[in-house]
Design an enzyme around this catalytic site. Structure first.
Site, PDB file in Angstrom:
ATOM      1  N   LYS A  54      -2.310  -9.661  27.138  1.00 30.27           N
ATOM      2  CA  LYS A  54      -3.213  -9.754  25.979  1.00 30.27           C
ATOM      3  C   LYS A  54      -2.709 -10.786  24.975  1.00 30.27           C
ATOM      4  O   LYS A  54      -3.453 -11.666  24.558  1.00 30.27           O
ATOM      5  CB  LYS A  54      -3.366  -8.385  25.288  1.00 30.27           C
ATOM      6  CG  LYS A  54      -3.927  -7.296  26.200  1.00 30.27           C
ATOM      7  CD  LYS A  54      -4.257  -6.026  25.433  1.00 30.27           C
ATOM      8  CE  LYS A  54      -3.046  -5.291  24.892  1.00 30.27           C
ATOM      9  NZ  LYS A  54      -2.228  -4.625  25.926  1.00 30.27           N
ATOM     10  N   ARG A  94      -6.738   2.095  20.061  1.00 26.82           N
ATOM     11  CA  ARG A  94      -5.891   2.595  21.132  1.00 26.82           C
ATOM     12  C   ARG A  94      -6.135   4.085  21.393  1.00 26.82           C
ATOM     13  O   ARG A  94      -5.509   4.653  22.282  1.00 26.82           O
ATOM     14  CB  ARG A  94      -4.436   2.400  20.719  1.00 26.82           C
ATOM     15  CG  ARG A  94      -3.597   1.557  21.664  1.00 26.82           C
ATOM     16  CD  ARG A  94      -2.208   1.493  21.057  1.00 26.82           C
ATOM     17  NE  ARG A  94      -1.249   0.852  21.902  1.00 26.82           N
ATOM     18  CZ  ARG A  94      -0.938  -0.436  21.849  1.00 26.82           C
ATOM     19  NH1 ARG A  94      -1.547  -1.238  21.007  1.00 26.82           N
ATOM     20  NH2 ARG A  94      -0.005  -0.917  22.637  1.00 26.82           N
ATOM     21  N   ARG A 137       9.279 -10.108  30.173  1.00 26.76           N
ATOM     22  CA  ARG A 137       9.118 -10.385  28.737  1.00 26.76           C
ATOM     23  C   ARG A 137      10.369  -9.971  27.955  1.00 26.76           C
ATOM     24  O   ARG A 137      10.761 -10.654  27.013  1.00 26.76           O
ATOM     25  CB  ARG A 137       7.886  -9.638  28.212  1.00 26.76           C
ATOM     26  CG  ARG A 137       7.591  -9.911  26.752  1.00 26.76           C
ATOM     27  CD  ARG A 137       6.235  -9.375  26.337  1.00 26.76           C
ATOM     28  NE  ARG A 137       6.218  -7.932  26.242  1.00 26.76           N
ATOM     29  CZ  ARG A 137       5.111  -7.214  26.032  1.00 26.76           C
ATOM     30  NH1 ARG A 137       3.939  -7.813  25.936  1.00 26.76           N
ATOM     31  NH2 ARG A 137       5.167  -5.914  25.937  1.00 26.76           N
ATOM     32  N   ARG A 182      12.001  -7.776  22.473  1.00 29.43           N
ATOM     33  CA  ARG A 182      11.387  -6.681  21.720  1.00 29.43           C
ATOM     34  C   ARG A 182      12.107  -5.371  22.014  1.00 29.43           C
ATOM     35  O   ARG A 182      12.353  -5.036  23.173  1.00 29.43           O
ATOM     36  CB  ARG A 182       9.920  -6.546  22.135  1.00 29.43           C
ATOM     37  CG  ARG A 182       8.971  -7.272  21.205  1.00 29.43           C
ATOM     38  CD  ARG A 182       7.576  -7.246  21.735  1.00 29.43           C
ATOM     39  NE  ARG A 182       7.051  -5.904  21.974  1.00 29.43           N
ATOM     40  CZ  ARG A 182       5.792  -5.663  22.314  1.00 29.43           C
ATOM     41  NH1 ARG A 182       4.950  -6.652  22.455  1.00 29.43           N
ATOM     42  NH2 ARG A 182       5.386  -4.425  22.502  1.00 29.43           N
ATOM     43  N   ARG A 218       5.406   4.295  27.188  1.00 29.29           N
ATOM     44  CA  ARG A 218       4.250   3.505  26.730  1.00 29.29           C
ATOM     45  C   ARG A 218       3.150   3.497  27.787  1.00 29.29           C
ATOM     46  O   ARG A 218       1.969   3.556  27.466  1.00 29.29           O
ATOM     47  CB  ARG A 218       4.681   2.077  26.404  1.00 29.29           C
ATOM     48  CG  ARG A 218       5.335   1.998  25.024  1.00 29.29           C
ATOM     49  CD  ARG A 218       6.179   0.759  24.864  1.00 29.29           C
ATOM     50  NE  ARG A 218       5.442  -0.467  25.022  1.00 29.29           N
ATOM     51  CZ  ARG A 218       6.003  -1.630  25.383  1.00 29.29           C
ATOM     52  NH1 ARG A 218       7.291  -1.699  25.629  1.00 29.29           N
ATOM     53  NH2 ARG A 218       5.263  -2.710  25.479  1.00 29.29           N
TER      54      ARG A 218
HETATM   55  P1  ADP Z   1       1.986  -3.572  24.135  1.00 31.49           P
HETATM   56  O1  ADP Z   1       2.572  -4.849  24.605  1.00 31.49           O
HETATM   57  O2  ADP Z   1       2.716  -2.400  24.685  1.00 31.49           O
HETATM   58  O3  ADP Z   1       0.508  -3.476  24.307  1.00 31.49           O
HETATM   59  P2  ADP Z   1       1.788  -3.807  21.167  1.00 31.49           P
HETATM   60  O4  ADP Z   1       2.539  -4.964  20.646  1.00 31.49           O
HETATM   61  O5  ADP Z   1       0.299  -3.878  21.165  1.00 31.49           O
HETATM   62  O6  ADP Z   1       2.359  -3.450  22.602  1.00 31.49           O
HETATM   63  O7  ADP Z   1       2.203  -2.475  20.354  1.00 31.49           O
HETATM   64  C1  ADP Z   1       3.551  -2.063  20.262  1.00 31.49           C
HETATM   65  C2  ADP Z   1       3.618  -0.646  19.713  1.00 31.49           C
HETATM   66  O8  ADP Z   1       3.018  -0.579  18.390  1.00 31.49           O
HETATM   67  C3  ADP Z   1       2.862   0.424  20.509  1.00 31.49           C
HETATM   68  O9  ADP Z   1       3.607   0.921  21.599  1.00 31.49           O
HETATM   69  C4  ADP Z   1       2.624   1.491  19.416  1.00 31.49           C
HETATM   70  O10 ADP Z   1       3.778   2.246  19.165  1.00 31.49           O
HETATM   71  C5  ADP Z   1       2.339   0.662  18.176  1.00 31.49           C
HETATM   72  N1  ADP Z   1       0.889   0.395  18.031  1.00 31.49           N
HETATM   73  C6  ADP Z   1       0.269  -0.803  18.186  1.00 31.49           C
HETATM   74  N2  ADP Z   1      -1.054  -0.683  18.005  1.00 31.49           N
HETATM   75  C7  ADP Z   1      -1.294   0.626  17.745  1.00 31.49           C
HETATM   76  C8  ADP Z   1      -2.467   1.397  17.505  1.00 31.49           C
HETATM   77  N3  ADP Z   1      -3.692   0.841  17.505  1.00 31.49           N
HETATM   78  N4  ADP Z   1      -2.338   2.730  17.274  1.00 31.49           N
HETATM   79  C9  ADP Z   1      -1.141   3.304  17.260  1.00 31.49           C
HETATM   80  N5  ADP Z   1       0.014   2.654  17.512  1.00 31.49           N
HETATM   81  C10 ADP Z   1      -0.052   1.329  17.752  1.00 31.49           C
END
Ligand code: ADP
Length: 190
Positions: A14, A89, A128, A134, A146
């Site tokens: 994404k 989410r 990554r 990260r 996750r």
């Molecule tokens: P990924 O690469 O796992 O999709 P993101 O960078 O989108 O990760 O998000 C990292 C973390 O931030 C998630 O695992 C969650 O803990 C938190 N997070 C991100 N977006 C949301 C959301 N819409 N609702 C709740 N928690 C979120």
């Protein structure tokens, strides 16, 4: 305004695809993950609360991300729309988003879902982790959590958006350019 949702499991690509999408369609990229990571880096109260949850592979509370998104909708100017990445989410967040947009008579334009098989998720996140460093990519058990959180809380959104005819799936397997072409073809229809 256009409101595109970029959907898919962790590691689907994404973030990688988002930059060319925002450039081509003059959108503002809103990644809740990135917004939360900058709160953590700034040491804000919100960041402190979010840190432990993120590093455990859990979600932060719905109200927190909903507030961040709504304030961006109000403050960002000069774009043709928004690319929502990592939001919504949960079903609750999706309903909150519909309500936010309904206030101005707007709605979600389209969901662009990038799908990759489960076994590829771990592989891509491992790769990554070696590049971006990260905290939530570093430990296998956090990544596993996750993926579980994605299946339990986020995957039900596929049904939610399919019912209202807004769900579109893209095959996320292929080169970055191949996936980008598939996404552009789809977005051009809306
Ligand atoms: P990924 O690469 O796992 O999709 P993101 O960078 O989108 O990760 O998000 C990292 C973390 O931030 C998630 O695992 C969650 O803990 C938190 N997070 C991100 N977006 C949301 C959301 N819409 N609702 C709740 N928690 C979120």
């Amino acid at each position: 305004m256009k409101y595109y949702i970029l959907f898919g499991p962790p590691g689907a690509g994404k973030g990688t695809q988002a930059s060319s999408m925002v450039e081509k369609f003059n959108l503002c990229h809103l990644s809740t993950g990135e917004l939360l990571r900058s709160e953590i880096a700034a040491g804000s109260e919100l960041g402190l609360k979010a840190k432990a949850l993120i590093e455990a592979g859990a979600l932060v509370p719905d109200e927190v991300v909903e507030g961040m998104i709504e304030s961006k909708f109000k403050s960002v100017k000069g774009v043709d729309g928004f690319l929502l990445d990592g939001f919504p989410r949960t079903i609750a967040q999706a309903k909150a988003l519909d309500e936010m947009l309904a206030k101005t008579g707007e709605s979600v334009t389209s969901v662009v879902s990038i799908m990759i098989p489960d076994e590829m998720i771990m592989e891509r996140i491992r790769h990554r982790a070696s590049i971006e460093g990260r905290a939530d990519d570093a430990k296998e058990e956090v990544v596993a959590n996750r993926i579980k959180t994605y299946h339990d809380k986020t995957e039900p959104l596929i049904g939610f958006y399919t019912e209202t005819g807004r769900y579109n799936e893209i095959d996320g397997v292929g080169t970055i350019e191949e996936v980008r072409e598939r996404i552009f073809d789809l977005m051009s229809k809306y």
